[in-house]
Design an enzyme around this catalytic site. Structure first.
Site, short mmCIF file in Angstrom:
data_model
loop_
_atom_site.label_atom_id
_atom_site.label_comp_id
_atom_site.label_asym_id
_atom_site.label_seq_id
_atom_site.Cartn_x
_atom_site.Cartn_y
_atom_site.Cartn_z
N GLU A 40 0.86 -1.20 0.00
CA GLU A 40 0.00 0.00 0.00
C GLU A 40 0.89 1.24 0.00
O GLU A 40 1.66 1.46 0.93
CB GLU A 40 -0.91 0.01 1.23
CG GLU A 40 -1.75 1.25 1.38
CD GLU A 40 -2.49 1.29 2.71
OE1 GLU A 40 -2.71 2.41 3.23
OE2 GLU A 40 -2.83 0.22 3.25
N THR A 69 -4.40 6.07 2.19
CA THR A 69 -4.61 7.45 2.65
C THR A 69 -5.21 8.30 1.54
O THR A 69 -4.77 9.40 1.25
CB THR A 69 -3.29 8.08 3.17
OG1 THR A 69 -2.59 7.13 3.97
CG2 THR A 69 -3.59 9.30 4.04
N LYS A 129 -11.15 -1.42 7.21
CA LYS A 129 -9.89 -1.29 7.94
C LYS A 129 -10.20 -0.78 9.34
O LYS A 129 -10.77 0.30 9.49
CB LYS A 129 -8.95 -0.32 7.22
CG LYS A 129 -7.64 -0.10 7.96
CD LYS A 129 -6.68 0.81 7.19
CE LYS A 129 -7.03 2.27 7.34
NZ LYS A 129 -5.95 3.15 6.80
#
Length: 208
Positions: A40, A69, A129
């Site tokens: 990621e 993000t 998440k």
């Protein structure tokens, strides 16, 4: 990509946040050498999309490459065009989930509370998440999976070799691991062999 199958298979997502661009690919290669294949790349740096593109060009399908993000559709579009195959956000934004579904790219939104879990599922998230994991611990996830029996959750935030197995035992399908895989000392020394060994040790821990 079926993001749930990927998370269940890989168990570890390496979260690369604001690493020096000149050593970025070396770190990724070290992680892959150690058995970590889900990467990621966070989009909170100006070169986030460029790093995704460079990684995809260098490693192709050897990595499952996501953009983390993400806060805007523009970031998501840039990441997708660069080669990202999944999105991760630190929060729940129905607009971003809608965009991801329009583009056919799975998204894992960040949640913490039962209300947010329910909302994420209602807006089509296949997995969520739990963030920050260090705030709540494995026991919280275990309790959360009482009413949400089919919860597919990756835990991120403060995850390390010390607690990764506990989160998986509590029901997480995967863990997101950042700087504990590539501490500052290793980065400064460009000790990629050490990073690879640390990744290999974590892989054995979570998959064994």
């Amino acid at each position: 990509m079926n993001v749930v199958s990927m998370l269940e298979q890989e168990k570890i997502v390496a979260v690369l946040r604001r690493l020096p661009s000149d050593t970025f690919l070396d770190v990724v290669r070290a992680l892959v050498d150690g058995g970590v294949r889900a990467i990621e790349v966070t989009m909170d740096a100006p070169d986030g999309a460029d790093l995704i593109r460079r990684t995809r060009e260098a490693l192709g399908d050897d990595v499952m490459l996501g953009a983390g993000t993400v806060f805007t559709r523009e970031q998501m579009r840039a990441a997708k065009e660069a080669g990202a195959s999944f999105f991760v956000s630190p929060h729940l934004d129905p607009d971003l989930l809608e965009a991801a579904q329009e583009w056919g790219v799975p998204m894992v939104p960040g949640v913490l509370t039962p209300t947010e879990v329910a909302a994420a599922h209602r807006h089509g998230a296949q997995a969520v998440k739990i963030f920050p994991g260090s705030l709540v611990g494995p026991g919280y996830l275990r309790d959360l999976r009482g009413p949400f029996k089919d919860l597919k959750a990756m835990v991120t935030g403060g995850v390390s070799e010390d607690n990764a197995r506990a989160f998986l035992d509590a029901g997480a399908v995967a863990v997101g691991v950042g700087s504990s895989l590539f501490p500052k000392a290793d980065l400064e020394a460009r000790d990629y062999a050490s990073i690879a060994k640390r990744a290999e040790r974590l892989v054995r821990l979570v998959r064994g």
